[in-house]
Design an enzyme around this catalytic site. Structure first.
Site, mmCIF file in Angstrom:
data_model
loop_
_atom_site.group_PDB
_atom_site.id
_atom_site.type_symbol
_atom_site.label_atom_id
_atom_site.label_comp_id
_atom_site.label_asym_id
_atom_site.label_seq_id
_atom_site.Cartn_x
_atom_site.Cartn_y
_atom_site.Cartn_z
ATOM 1 N N ASP A 248 0.832 -1.198 0.000
ATOM 2 C CA ASP A 248 0.000 0.000 0.000
ATOM 3 C C ASP A 248 0.867 1.248 0.000
ATOM 4 O O ASP A 248 2.039 1.219 0.348
ATOM 5 C CB ASP A 248 -0.908 0.000 1.238
ATOM 6 N N LYS A 270 -1.172 2.944 -6.306
ATOM 7 C CA LYS A 270 -1.340 3.819 -7.474
ATOM 8 C C LYS A 270 -1.330 3.032 -8.774
ATOM 9 O O LYS A 270 -0.675 2.014 -8.894
ATOM 10 C CB LYS A 270 -0.158 4.791 -7.517
ATOM 11 N N GLY A 302 0.719 -0.316 9.217
ATOM 12 C CA GLY A 302 0.175 -0.518 10.557
ATOM 13 C C GLY A 302 -0.240 -1.954 10.770
ATOM 14 O O GLY A 302 0.522 -2.890 10.521
ATOM 15 N N ASP A 303 -1.461 -2.134 11.224
ATOM 16 C CA ASP A 303 -2.036 -3.461 11.391
ATOM 17 C C ASP A 303 -3.084 -3.645 10.288
ATOM 18 O O ASP A 303 -3.906 -2.754 10.066
ATOM 19 C CB ASP A 303 -2.696 -3.583 12.767
ATOM 20 N N MET A 383 -7.044 8.914 9.378
ATOM 21 C CA MET A 383 -7.492 9.655 8.192
ATOM 22 C C MET A 383 -8.307 10.870 8.611
ATOM 23 O O MET A 383 -9.374 11.139 8.068
ATOM 24 C CB MET A 383 -8.324 8.732 7.273
ATOM 25 N N ALA A 412 4.251 9.050 12.490
ATOM 26 C CA ALA A 412 4.603 8.406 13.759
ATOM 27 C C ALA A 412 5.660 7.336 13.524
ATOM 28 O O ALA A 412 5.579 6.571 12.555
ATOM 29 C CB ALA A 412 3.359 7.771 14.376
HETATM 30 N N1 SAH Z 1 -3.834 -0.106 8.899
HETATM 31 C C1 SAH Z 1 -3.255 1.173 9.273
HETATM 32 C C2 SAH Z 1 -4.205 2.317 9.042
HETATM 33 C C3 SAH Z 1 -4.555 2.539 7.608
HETATM 34 S S1 SAH Z 1 -5.574 3.935 7.374
HETATM 35 C C4 SAH Z 1 -2.795 1.095 10.723
HETATM 36 O O1 SAH Z 1 -3.121 0.153 11.427
HETATM 37 O O2 SAH Z 1 -2.086 2.010 11.155
HETATM 38 C C5 SAH Z 1 -4.417 5.170 7.022
HETATM 39 C C6 SAH Z 1 -4.306 6.142 8.168
HETATM 40 O O3 SAH Z 1 -3.509 5.581 9.185
HETATM 41 C C7 SAH Z 1 -3.618 7.432 7.829
HETATM 42 O O4 SAH Z 1 -4.499 8.339 7.203
HETATM 43 C C8 SAH Z 1 -3.185 7.908 9.185
HETATM 44 O O5 SAH Z 1 -4.262 8.454 9.879
HETATM 45 C C9 SAH Z 1 -2.829 6.600 9.855
HETATM 46 N N2 SAH Z 1 -1.385 6.328 9.785
HETATM 47 C C10 SAH Z 1 -0.780 5.329 9.143
HETATM 48 N N3 SAH Z 1 0.559 5.376 9.335
HETATM 49 C C11 SAH Z 1 0.790 6.424 10.140
HETATM 50 C C12 SAH Z 1 1.949 6.981 10.721
HETATM 51 N N4 SAH Z 1 3.152 6.471 10.517
HETATM 52 N N5 SAH Z 1 1.803 8.069 11.505
HETATM 53 C C13 SAH Z 1 0.587 8.587 11.752
HETATM 54 N N6 SAH Z 1 -0.532 8.097 11.231
HETATM 55 C C14 SAH Z 1 -0.439 7.027 10.433
#
Ligand code: SAH
Length: 464
Positions: A248, A270, A302-303, A383, A412
């Protein structure tokens, strides 16, 4: 159900029986298969019972049962084939608080012994509550025929192999392995004993692992928030063995570096025209690569289970019969909250925390604003950048304190992480000024720990 079937633990427990004739012998044959300690009361016991006693397999007391004999027994069988004697002995059992079965007397028995198909440790118990003994016998005969006679041995060996079989992915692949063992490879070798069964398991696992690899597989892997050190060991392993990595937009480049050198990397974020790839196209991509026999890693930031549209992709795999597993990752909220020295939950402040999205398919996402506007609420908003003004408006409209603490963490866990500590009333303007371009997580109800203590202005600025 008048009788509830249970499997009673009788290892080392005492079971008594009164009677020395054919009915007693029939019951004892069954009971001798258990690990219970058996005592038989009979003035005249058949030779068979006397032999068992001589061989030390049961204790024979050559007199009829008396009151006081049954203390400490768990079960009692009245098998004298004499109604008056059975009534007398079962009354002794009842007085001693011992469950009694009277042979061929369902009415007065407290428990009954089912028809049993014995492939120890696999035991099938069949009961009809006395309604249809013929039926019970027919079912038993059918199962006797259907269950391989070496099933017990296979089960014992199989039990010791369960850990090793975890090398196969959970679900379809593992089920296929066990079915193969119990109904094909196992029965072929079972007659040669447990060593042969063990060897068959080893070979079968090897075969299935190879087969599984050839069939392709998808690992849905959480890549964490960006810092490669926040990857799990499982995620690294998956990347090490991937043929194809479909990732992603938010997956950090440093993490893609860790993929096997030969792996094909596909950006699902993309299309060549800079548009988002439609979800259906991503689903198709995942399935077709797996069907081509590839080890696919579907890498999500993330997760994968948090705002990751994971279910749509799992459903596509299910529909196509593609095997998969999910590797959890550190979600942005965990990384962001760690960076500000706070907890997502705190005794006396909030006993629950919400993960919200600022956006959903229909645009700005609606939530229980009234609840969220209450003091002490904590929410991690994903988001949330574009929706900031909307969220601010909704919360204030529902009575939230304009001074409610808000913290926005951009990038983060990454080298370019930035923290904006603000309040609900200043959120939209402060965000506009900060002009964050990276992914950002917004906390409602939290401020950086440092901002609450006696940090100097400069330290506070550095933190921001
Ligand atoms: N699955 C992901 C979230 C996907 S949605 C998770 O568990 O983190 C995408 C959103 O995640 C972004 O718009 C932002 O709000 C957040 N996000 C993902 N990576 C981030 C990061 N390194 N720092 C801050 N927010 C983050």
């Amino acid at each position: 159900m008048k009788h509830f079937p249970i499997f009673l633990s009788v290892k080392g427990q005492r079971i008594a029986l009164s009677g020395g004739g054919d009915a007693a012998v029939a019951k004892l044959r069954l009971l001798l298969k258990t690990e219970a300690l058996l005592t038989v009361y009979a003035e005249n016991a058949t030779a068979e019972i006397r032999d068992w006693a001589a061989a030390g397999r049961l204790t024979l007391i050559a007199r009829s049962l008396r009151a006081g004999d049954l203390a400490g027994e768990v079960l009692f069988y009245a098998a004298d084939e004499d109604a008056a004697e059975d009534a007398r002995t079962s009354a002794i059992a009842r007085a001693a608080g011992v469950l009694a079965n009277i042979v061929d007397n369902l009415e007065d028995s407290q428990f009954i012994t089912p028809a049993i198909v014995d492939r120890d440790p696999v035991t099938v118990a069949i009961g009809t509550e006395g309604a249809a003994p013929v039926l019970a016998r027919a079912i038993k005969a059918d199962l006797e025929e259907r269950l391989p006679s070496h099933l017990g041995l296979l089960a014992r060996v199989g039990k010791g192999f369960r850990k090793a079989a975890e090398a196969l992915p959970f679900g379809r692949a593992r089920r296929a392995f066990w079915a193969d063992y119990y109904f094909k490879a196992g029965p072929r070798v079972a007659a040669n004993g447990s060593v042969a069964a063990q060897q068959a398991l080893d070979e079968l696992l090897f075969e299935h692992l190879a087969q599984d690899a050839a069939q392709g597989h998808v690992a849905f892997v959480g890549a964490g928030p960006g810092d490669p050190e926040l990857l799990t060991l499982k995620a690294r392993k998956a990347l090490d063995t991937a043929d194809v990595v479909i990732y992603d937009r938010l997956v950090a480049p440093e993490i893609l570096e860790l993929a096997r050198r030969e792996a094909q990397l596909i950006d699902a974020g993309k299309t060549p025209y800079g548009q988002h790839t439609p979800q259906d196209t991503i689903n198709e991509m995942i399935v077709s690569h797996a069907k081509a026999g590839h080890q696919v890693v579907r890498l999500k930031s993330g997760d994968a289970t948090v705002f990751g549209r994971l279910d749509e992709e799992l459903t596509a795999c299910d529909a196509a019969g593609v095997a998969y597993h999910v590797v959890p990752g550190i979600t942005a909220a965990s990384a962001a909250v760690a960076s500000i020295g706070q907890s997502l939950t705190k005794r006396g402040r909030n006993s629950g925390v919400r993960f919200l999205t600022g956006h959903d398919v229909a645009g700005f996402a609606d939530h229980d604003w009234r609840e969220l506007a209450q003091p002490g609420q904590v929410a991690a908003i994903y988001m949330g950048k574009k929706a900031a003004r909307f969220i601010q408006g909704r919360l204030i409209m529902h009575g939230a304190d304009p001074a409610t603490e808000i913290t926005v963490v951009e990038n983060a866990s990454r080298a370019d992480q930035r923290v904006l500590a603000t309040t609900l009333s200043a959120l939209a303007t402060d965000l506009a000024t900060a002009a964050f371009s990276g992914p950002a997580l917004t906390f409602l109800g939290l401020s950086p720990r440092a901002a609450q203590t006696s940090l100097t202005k400069i330290q506070q600025q550095e933190l921001a």
